[in-house]
Design a protein around this motif. Sequence first.
Motif, short mmCIF file in Angstrom:
data_model
loop_
_atom_site.label_atom_id
_atom_site.label_comp_id
_atom_site.label_asym_id
_atom_site.label_seq_id
_atom_site.Cartn_x
_atom_site.Cartn_y
_atom_site.Cartn_z
N ASN A 101 0.82 -1.14 0.01
CA ASN A 101 0.05 0.10 -0.01
C ASN A 101 0.71 1.25 -0.19
N GLU A 102 1.93 1.26 0.70
CA GLU A 102 2.82 2.42 0.65
C GLU A 102 3.39 2.66 -0.65
N GLU A 103 3.82 1.58 -1.22
CA GLU A 103 4.54 1.59 -2.63
C GLU A 103 3.41 2.05 -3.49
N LEU A 104 2.34 1.66 -3.57
CA LEU A 104 1.11 2.04 -4.49
C LEU A 104 0.92 3.59 -4.14
N ALA A 105 0.78 3.82 -3.02
CA ALA A 105 0.59 5.31 -2.80
C ALA A 105 1.75 6.32 -3.23
N ARG A 106 2.91 5.80 -3.01
CA ARG A 106 4.22 6.62 -3.79
C ARG A 106 4.10 6.66 -5.21
N LEU A 107 3.72 5.45 -5.91
CA LEU A 107 3.35 5.49 -7.33
C LEU A 107 2.26 6.51 -7.62
N TYR A 108 0.97 6.45 -7.01
CA TYR A 108 0.16 7.18 -7.30
C TYR A 108 0.46 8.81 -7.30
N GLU A 109 1.05 8.97 -6.13
CA GLU A 109 1.73 10.40 -6.07
C GLU A 109 2.54 10.88 -7.12
N ALA A 110 3.36 9.89 -7.44
CA ALA A 110 4.38 10.41 -8.49
C ALA A 110 3.64 10.33 -9.68
N PHE A 111 2.56 9.65 -10.18
CA PHE A 111 1.63 9.63 -11.32
C PHE A 111 0.96 11.03 -11.38
N ASP A 112 0.60 11.37 -10.21
CA ASP A 112 -0.31 12.44 -10.25
C ASP A 112 0.64 13.82 -10.53
N HIS A 113 1.89 13.77 -10.52
CA HIS A 113 2.71 14.80 -10.83
C HIS A 113 2.90 14.98 -12.34
N LEU A 114 2.69 14.15 -13.22
CA LEU A 114 2.95 13.89 -14.49
C LEU A 114 2.05 14.89 -15.40
N LYS A 115 2.63 15.12 -16.46
CA LYS A 115 1.64 16.04 -17.43
C LYS A 115 0.45 15.29 -17.81
N LYS A 116 -0.66 15.74 -18.36
CA LYS A 116 -1.84 15.09 -18.60
C LYS A 116 -1.63 14.23 -19.71
N ASP A 117 -0.77 14.50 -20.76
CA ASP A 117 -0.46 13.75 -21.92
C ASP A 117 0.39 12.31 -21.38
N TYR A 118 1.13 12.49 -20.67
CA TYR A 118 2.04 11.59 -20.08
C TYR A 118 1.21 10.46 -19.10
N ARG A 119 0.18 10.70 -18.59
CA ARG A 119 -0.78 10.07 -17.91
C ARG A 119 -1.71 9.28 -18.63
N ASP A 120 -2.13 10.11 -19.86
CA ASP A 120 -3.01 9.48 -20.62
C ASP A 120 -2.32 8.14 -21.44
N VAL A 121 -0.97 8.44 -21.99
CA VAL A 121 -0.44 7.18 -22.91
C VAL A 121 -0.09 6.28 -21.63
N LEU A 122 0.49 6.65 -20.47
CA LEU A 122 0.89 5.50 -19.62
C LEU A 122 -0.45 4.54 -19.18
N ILE A 123 -1.59 5.25 -19.03
CA ILE A 123 -2.88 4.45 -18.60
C ILE A 123 -2.98 3.56 -19.96
N LEU A 124 -3.05 4.09 -20.96
CA LEU A 124 -3.58 3.45 -22.18
C LEU A 124 -2.54 2.13 -22.35
N ARG A 125 -1.22 2.53 -22.29
CA ARG A 125 -0.14 1.75 -22.83
C ARG A 125 0.06 0.43 -21.73
N LYS A 126 0.24 0.86 -20.61
CA LYS A 126 0.71 0.17 -19.24
C LYS A 126 -0.55 -0.40 -18.65
N VAL A 127 -1.47 0.16 -18.37
CA VAL A 127 -2.63 -0.19 -17.63
C VAL A 127 -3.63 -0.73 -18.42
N ASN A 128 -4.00 -0.37 -19.54
CA ASN A 128 -5.01 -0.98 -20.48
C ASN A 128 -4.21 -1.90 -21.24
N GLU A 129 -3.10 -2.00 -21.59
CA GLU A 129 -2.27 -2.81 -22.46
C GLU A 129 -2.71 -2.48 -24.02
N ARG A 130 -2.93 -1.48 -24.32
CA ARG A 130 -3.07 -1.00 -25.72
C ARG A 130 -1.97 -0.89 -26.51
#
Length: 173
Positions: A101-130
């Motif tokens: 949970n601590e690792e996920l919280a740190r990852l979420y916090e780091a993710f929150d600091h990314l630009k919108k375009d970066y979040r979009d592409v990471l969600i699609l490529r890494k989370v949704n495996e597009r």
Amino acid sequence: MDEEVERLFLAHNKTVYRYIYWLVKNKETAEDLTQDTFYKAFKNFHKFQWQSSESTWLLKIARNVTYDHFRRKGLISFLKWDGKNDVDTSSLSPESSILRNEELARLYEAFDHLKKDYRDVLILRKVNERSIKETAYILGWTEAKVKAKAARAFEALKQEYTRKDGFVNEPTK
């Protein structure tokens, strides 16, 4: 048409929900926006040109529905992570669960600091495996732009995460 609508929903609802959830981080909102996505898809299925897979087409609709939601709500802060997650940690030891949970919280916090375009592409490529092609279609970008943004996004996430004394493993190529 009813059978086609049901087939489409059963085949893709989890993928669409997961994508939207990553964007809004709220179960009820993600459920509502998933429903809105399928409503729009069903209403416009006759316009589907098969230029992409059904899943990719649905994710593009989901992205538009979600951004419309953000615009209606006037949300300036597009993605705020609170460290909460829906990961089942019941089978982990208490110590492992806390660390995860601590690792996920740190990852979420780091993710929150990314630009919108970066979040979009990471969600699609890494989370949704597009694929790169699917991601380009959903975002309205070229494949070259997806590749470049994905590389920069992962590097930015890695830098942001390590700045918080964590570590992100680079994906295998």
